[in-house]
Structures are given as C-alpha cells and as structure tokens.
Scaffold this motif. Sequence first.
Motif, PDB file in Angstrom:
ATOM      1  N   ARG A 234      52.883  53.586  -8.703  1.00  0.00           N
ATOM      2  CA  ARG A 234      51.825  54.032  -7.779  1.00  0.00           C
ATOM      3  C   ARG A 234      51.651  55.548  -7.822  1.00  0.00           C
ATOM      4  O   ARG A 234      50.521  56.057  -7.834  1.00  0.00           O
ATOM      5  CB  ARG A 234      52.164  53.561  -6.368  1.00  0.00           C
ATOM      6  CG  ARG A 234      51.043  53.778  -5.352  1.00  0.00           C
ATOM      7  CD  ARG A 234      51.363  53.052  -4.054  1.00  0.00           C
ATOM      8  NE  ARG A 234      50.301  53.219  -3.068  1.00  0.00           N
ATOM      9  CZ  ARG A 234      50.283  52.603  -1.889  1.00  0.00           C
ATOM     10  NH1 ARG A 234      51.267  51.764  -1.566  1.00  0.00           N
ATOM     11  NH2 ARG A 234      49.294  52.809  -1.037  1.00  0.00           N
ATOM     12  N   GLY A 289      47.696  47.776  -8.116  1.00  0.00           N
ATOM     13  CA  GLY A 289      46.533  47.545  -7.277  1.00  0.00           C
ATOM     14  C   GLY A 289      46.460  48.535  -6.128  1.00  0.00           C
ATOM     15  O   GLY A 289      45.381  49.051  -5.797  1.00  0.00           O
ATOM     16  N   ALA A 290      47.606  48.823  -5.525  1.00  0.00           N
ATOM     17  CA  ALA A 290      47.638  49.799  -4.430  1.00  0.00           C
ATOM     18  C   ALA A 290      47.250  51.183  -4.920  1.00  0.00           C
ATOM     19  O   ALA A 290      46.542  51.929  -4.227  1.00  0.00           O
ATOM     20  CB  ALA A 290      49.039  49.828  -3.816  1.00  0.00           C
ATOM     21  N   LEU A 292      45.216  51.859  -7.383  1.00  0.00           N
ATOM     22  CA  LEU A 292      43.759  51.864  -7.569  1.00  0.00           C
ATOM     23  C   LEU A 292      43.037  52.039  -6.238  1.00  0.00           C
ATOM     24  O   LEU A 292      42.036  52.762  -6.145  1.00  0.00           O
ATOM     25  CB  LEU A 292      43.316  50.576  -8.251  1.00  0.00           C
ATOM     26  CG  LEU A 292      43.552  50.496  -9.756  1.00  0.00           C
ATOM     27  CD1 LEU A 292      43.266  49.090 -10.257  1.00  0.00           C
ATOM     28  CD2 LEU A 292      42.695  51.515 -10.506  1.00  0.00           C
ATOM     29  N   LEU A 293      43.536  51.384  -5.189  1.00  0.00           N
ATOM     30  CA  LEU A 293      42.941  51.570  -3.867  1.00  0.00           C
ATOM     31  C   LEU A 293      43.102  53.012  -3.389  1.00  0.00           C
ATOM     32  O   LEU A 293      42.180  53.583  -2.788  1.00  0.00           O
ATOM     33  CB  LEU A 293      43.592  50.617  -2.866  1.00  0.00           C
ATOM     34  CG  LEU A 293      43.193  49.144  -2.969  1.00  0.00           C
ATOM     35  CD1 LEU A 293      44.003  48.306  -1.977  1.00  0.00           C
ATOM     36  CD2 LEU A 293      41.702  48.962  -2.704  1.00  0.00           C
ATOM     37  N   ASP A 294      44.253  53.598  -3.693  1.00  0.00           N
ATOM     38  CA  ASP A 294      44.492  55.000  -3.305  1.00  0.00           C
ATOM     39  C   ASP A 294      43.432  55.922  -3.898  1.00  0.00           C
ATOM     40  O   ASP A 294      42.850  56.765  -3.198  1.00  0.00           O
ATOM     41  CB  ASP A 294      45.873  55.461  -3.776  1.00  0.00           C
ATOM     42  CG  ASP A 294      47.020  54.780  -3.031  1.00  0.00           C
ATOM     43  OD1 ASP A 294      46.774  54.252  -1.931  1.00  0.00           O
ATOM     44  OD2 ASP A 294      48.136  54.780  -3.576  1.00  0.00           O
ATOM     45  N   THR A 296      40.515  55.129  -5.094  1.00  0.00           N
ATOM     46  CA  THR A 296      39.184  54.775  -4.591  1.00  0.00           C
ATOM     47  C   THR A 296      38.929  55.495  -3.269  1.00  0.00           C
ATOM     48  O   THR A 296      37.841  56.037  -3.034  1.00  0.00           O
ATOM     49  CB  THR A 296      39.061  53.256  -4.394  1.00  0.00           C
ATOM     50  OG1 THR A 296      39.258  52.607  -5.649  1.00  0.00           O
ATOM     51  CG2 THR A 296      37.683  52.893  -3.857  1.00  0.00           C
ATOM     52  N   ARG A 297      39.956  55.528  -2.419  1.00  0.00           N
ATOM     53  CA  ARG A 297      39.812  56.221  -1.129  1.00  0.00           C
ATOM     54  C   ARG A 297      39.646  57.721  -1.345  1.00  0.00           C
ATOM     55  O   ARG A 297      38.857  58.369  -0.653  1.00  0.00           O
ATOM     56  CB  ARG A 297      41.028  55.941  -0.246  1.00  0.00           C
ATOM     57  CG  ARG A 297      41.169  54.479   0.186  1.00  0.00           C
ATOM     58  CD  ARG A 297      42.243  54.319   1.233  1.00  0.00           C
ATOM     59  NE  ARG A 297      42.472  52.918   1.569  1.00  0.00           N
ATOM     60  CZ  ARG A 297      43.513  52.212   1.152  1.00  0.00           C
ATOM     61  NH1 ARG A 297      44.445  52.786   0.393  1.00  0.00           N
ATOM     62  NH2 ARG A 297      43.654  50.947   1.500  1.00  0.00           N
ATOM     63  N   ARG A 298      40.388  58.261  -2.313  1.00  0.00           N
ATOM     64  CA  ARG A 298      40.250  59.691  -2.610  1.00  0.00           C
ATOM     65  C   ARG A 298      38.854  60.016  -3.094  1.00  0.00           C
ATOM     66  O   ARG A 298      38.259  61.025  -2.728  1.00  0.00           O
ATOM     67  CB  ARG A 298      41.282  60.117  -3.657  1.00  0.00           C
ATOM     68  CG  ARG A 298      42.682  60.277  -3.119  1.00  0.00           C
ATOM     69  CD  ARG A 298      43.705  60.502  -4.196  1.00  0.00           C
ATOM     70  NE  ARG A 298      43.455  61.695  -4.975  1.00  0.00           N
ATOM     71  CZ  ARG A 298      44.315  62.156  -5.900  1.00  0.00           C
ATOM     72  NH1 ARG A 298      45.454  61.502  -6.118  1.00  0.00           N
ATOM     73  NH2 ARG A 298      44.041  63.231  -6.587  1.00  0.00           N
TER      74      ARG A 298
END
Length: 301
Positions: A234, A289-290, A292-294, A296-298
């Motif tokens: 991550r 996956g986490a 990628l979400l990180d 995306t939020r950035r």
Amino acid sequence: MKDVLVICTRNRHADMSRCLDSVLDQTRMPSALLVVDSSDDDTTAEICAEYANRPDMPLLEYVHTAPGLTLQRNIALEQAHGNFEIVHFIDDDVELEGTYLEELMDAFELDDALVGAGGLIKGGNRKNPTLFARLGGRDSATPGKVLSTGFNIGAHETPYDVEVEWLPGCSMSFRLSKIAGLRFDERRVGYAIGEDADFGLRASARGALRHVHKARLYHHQSPVNRHKRPLLVRMAIAHRWSLAEDNLGRVSRPMVVYGTLFEALTYLLRFWLSRSHDRVWWDCFVAGGAGLLDITRRKAS
C-alpha cells in the motif's frame, strides 16, 4: 576530497556494531562519520561513544533526532554541505567490504561530472525478470531504471559498471556541489518507502549516477523496524503516485494505475494457486485495492 559517511539508524543496536566494525576495515577511511539516530533508548549513543574513542576510527559525530528516515537524511545533508565534497549514505544493517569507500571515491575522482554513485549489493536475492512481470510494468532486464509505472529496478548485483537513474538507500553517495538545494521528501514519513528512488530521479536530472560494481557491501536486511508486506504494498503505491504527481522521470499516472492493477492481479493469482491459499497474498491483493482507493482520493482532492 573530503567525504563524510552517514548512517541513519533506529533501534538496531547489534546491526550498528557490525556496520561500524566494517567501517574500521576500510582501506580508505572517510574524513568523518556521522550517525543520525532516532532510537528510543541510549544504547546506540553508547555504542557510538565507544567507537568514537577507538584510535583507528575517524572523527565520529552522533546526532539524535525525531524519527523519520527522510528527516534524518536531510539533517545529515545540512551538516555535510559546506564541510565536505562527498556524502556517502549507507544503512545501519549493511556490512562493507574492505575497498567499498576506496572504489567509490576513485569513481568520483576520475570523473568530475559524476553526480552520484552506489555499490554492488549482496543479499538482495534479485531474481531474473519474468515476461509476466515485464508485461505488467513491474520489472525490466535493464538495471537501475525507474519504469513508467513507477516501479524501480535496482542494479544490485550487476557485475559491471552502468549508469543508472536512482541509487538504493543502503548504498548511495553524492557529490554535494551537484545536489545543492535537493532534499529528501519529508512527506514520506516513518519507513519512507521509495525515498531513494525519488531523490535519485531528482539527482539524475543534474548528471550521471553510476553503479560501481567493485564497491561492494552485504545488506543483511534487519527485521527490526520493517513493516509487513501488505502495508509495504500500500505504501509503495502512494510512493509511485507521488513520482507521477511530481513529474519525475518517465513516470505517469495512467501507467502507475496499470502497474498497480497488474500487481494486484498477480497477488490474487498467487493466492488462488498456492496450495494452502496463503493469506499473505490475499492481504497483499486487498492492500493493492486500498492503495488504488488512496490515490483516487488524492486525485479527487
């Protein structure tokens, strides 16, 4: 040329003693030694005090700081600039071969334009790149590159000299006049994964970095202060995204996403194919996956 050997350390007392012993075996001693320590107790300070009193040890300065590898490296740079021409960074869990510093200093003295140099690293267990990994943008047959996906390929045990785009943190030396104004990214906190590739790309924009195969060390990869693999997965995604955000090298946002998706798929396949369905591969898949979400939020913020 005056040079300073820097060791950034945290809670690795036995590793530090072994590392300092290998410094004493050098055929060419550094002009000075700087230990930047963020340990939770005084043990490392006491070890350094003992070695500082050795008649065969060069001038040894000890500094205690708050934790954070990038912070510690920047403190070392601040102290080195103006006082030395070359700064050598090594990890506390390495063991230098006798001619390590001599070979690196010879490289700098023979090439005035050389910005940085690193040695051959034993103990990394580097495997030959597979076609699957190369298609996924996670590996390359060319040593010392930072790929468009943000994955960095080490020269490590490459048995010849080669110009590279980054230097591994356990073995990186720089000509201070060439890196004036550069700092390690203190947004990368704690273990600060990828700080060496980030700094290396910035330094390589100013001139050549070189893998010097005759300068050799062994990296013991101490288990102290190391994160578990899923967390590293991550953290590495955030590191690669930062390279793209900062427009370093050839790294691009779409390729970082591509490489991360391919990496996550690899972990899922390993989980399915392992006889016992090894949980660590599933956890790495979830971490991908986490990650990628990180990013995306950035991106959204």
